[in-house]
Design a protein around this motif. Sequence first.
Motif, PDB file in Angstrom:
ATOM      1  N   UNK A  55     -48.033 -17.866 -40.313  1.00  0.00           N
ATOM      2  CA  UNK A  55     -48.765 -18.949 -40.973  1.00  0.00           C
ATOM      3  C   UNK A  55     -48.979 -18.600 -42.440  1.00  0.00           C
ATOM      4  N   UNK A  56     -48.829 -19.615 -43.289  1.00  0.00           N
ATOM      5  CA  UNK A  56     -49.210 -19.511 -44.701  1.00  0.00           C
ATOM      6  C   UNK A  56     -50.419 -20.413 -44.917  1.00  0.00           C
ATOM      7  N   UNK A 193     -44.379 -19.964 -52.701  1.00  0.00           N
ATOM      8  CA  UNK A 193     -43.002 -19.625 -52.328  1.00  0.00           C
ATOM      9  C   UNK A 193     -42.907 -18.169 -51.873  1.00  0.00           C
ATOM     10  N   UNK A 194     -43.593 -17.270 -52.577  1.00  0.00           N
ATOM     11  CA  UNK A 194     -43.534 -15.855 -52.216  1.00  0.00           C
ATOM     12  C   UNK A 194     -44.202 -15.607 -50.871  1.00  0.00           C
ATOM     13  N   UNK A 198     -42.386 -14.234 -47.357  1.00  0.00           N
ATOM     14  CA  UNK A 198     -42.892 -13.127 -46.528  1.00  0.00           C
ATOM     15  C   UNK A 198     -43.109 -13.593 -45.091  1.00  0.00           C
ATOM     16  N   UNK A 199     -43.737 -14.745 -44.943  1.00  0.00           N
ATOM     17  CA  UNK A 199     -44.023 -15.256 -43.602  1.00  0.00           C
ATOM     18  C   UNK A 199     -42.745 -15.507 -42.825  1.00  0.00           C
ATOM     19  N   UNK A 203     -41.796 -13.920 -39.327  1.00  0.00           N
ATOM     20  CA  UNK A 203     -41.546 -14.830 -38.207  1.00  0.00           C
ATOM     21  C   UNK A 203     -40.195 -14.575 -37.550  1.00  0.00           C
ATOM     22  N   UNK A 204     -39.294 -13.913 -38.260  1.00  0.00           N
ATOM     23  CA  UNK A 204     -37.980 -13.613 -37.701  1.00  0.00           C
ATOM     24  C   UNK A 204     -37.975 -12.411 -36.774  1.00  0.00           C
ATOM     25  N   UNK A 205     -39.085 -11.681 -36.712  1.00  0.00           N
ATOM     26  CA  UNK A 205     -39.177 -10.514 -35.837  1.00  0.00           C
ATOM     27  C   UNK A 205     -39.689 -10.928 -34.452  1.00  0.00           C
TER      28      UNK A 205
END
Length: 260
Positions: A55-56, A193-194, A198-199, A203-205
Motif C-alpha cells: 500500500x502507498x 512515484x518513488x 518501492x511498493x 508486492x512482487x515478493x
Amino acid sequence: MTTTRAITVFVDKDTGVATVTLDRPDRLNAIDLTMRDELRQTWRELRFDDAVRAVVLTGAGERAFCTGLDRDAVVPQPGSPFMADDPLLRVGPKSNDLWKPVVAAVRGMACGGAFYLLGEADFVVADPTATFFDPHTTYGMVSAYESVLLAQRMPYGEVARMMLMGTAERISARRAHEIGLVSELTEPGGALAAATQCAAVIAGYPPEGVQGTVRALWAAREGAVAAGFAQAAHLVALGNLPGERQAELFARRGGTYRTR
C-alpha cells in the motif's frame, strides 16, 4: 477505483499496489470524522483483498500530506474522564491489523495528527517541499500519542525538539532524511512515484514472508508504543487547556517560524 468524500483508493491489479489518498486538499487533508471512519474501513477492507500486497499512502494536492484532526470536527465524548475518546487512535493501518507493507509519500506539510499515520507506515518517502512539525504545545495541548509514535522513529532529542517547539519550527525534508524520519528524499514532485516503485518491488515478493517481516518489525516496537499509549490519555486529560482556551490560542496563529 473507489471514491468517497474523503478517501480515494486505487488498486493496480497488475502490480498488487493499492494507493490510498487522503482527498480533502481544500482542508489540507485534515482528518474529519468521515475521513477517520473511511480510513478505518479502508484498512480493514485491504486485509481481505489478496490482490493487494502493498500500500502507498499519500495526500491530495501540493500543500499538505495531512494536517491532523480537522479543527471543525465535533468529537462526541462520554461524560466520564475515564472514558475519553481520542478520535484518531485507531486511524492507522497497524491499529486495524493490516500487516501488509505501507509506504507513505509526503508532499507539503505533515503535522499533528498526521503522525498517527506516519507513525504506523513502514517507511516514508518525501519530496523537498515536505515539512514536519507538531503544533500541540503552542495551543495548550499535550502531544502524547504523536510523541510516542515518533519516538520510535527518530532520535529522542529530535522528536523532543519538534514536539516542544510547536509551531515555531518546522523540520525540512532534508533534515527529516538526515535523522531517519524519511528514508528517501526525491526530486520535487517525485515522492508518490518513488513510493509506488518501492511498493511494487515489495508486492512482487511472496506475501507471507513480507507480511511476517512487517509483523516482526512492529513487534519490536509495539511494547514501547503500548506502554506510552497507556499513559497518554491521562496526560492529555491533565495537561490540555479547556477547549475555549485552545481556540483562543489557535485564533492567534500566524507568526513566524524557522525551517531547519
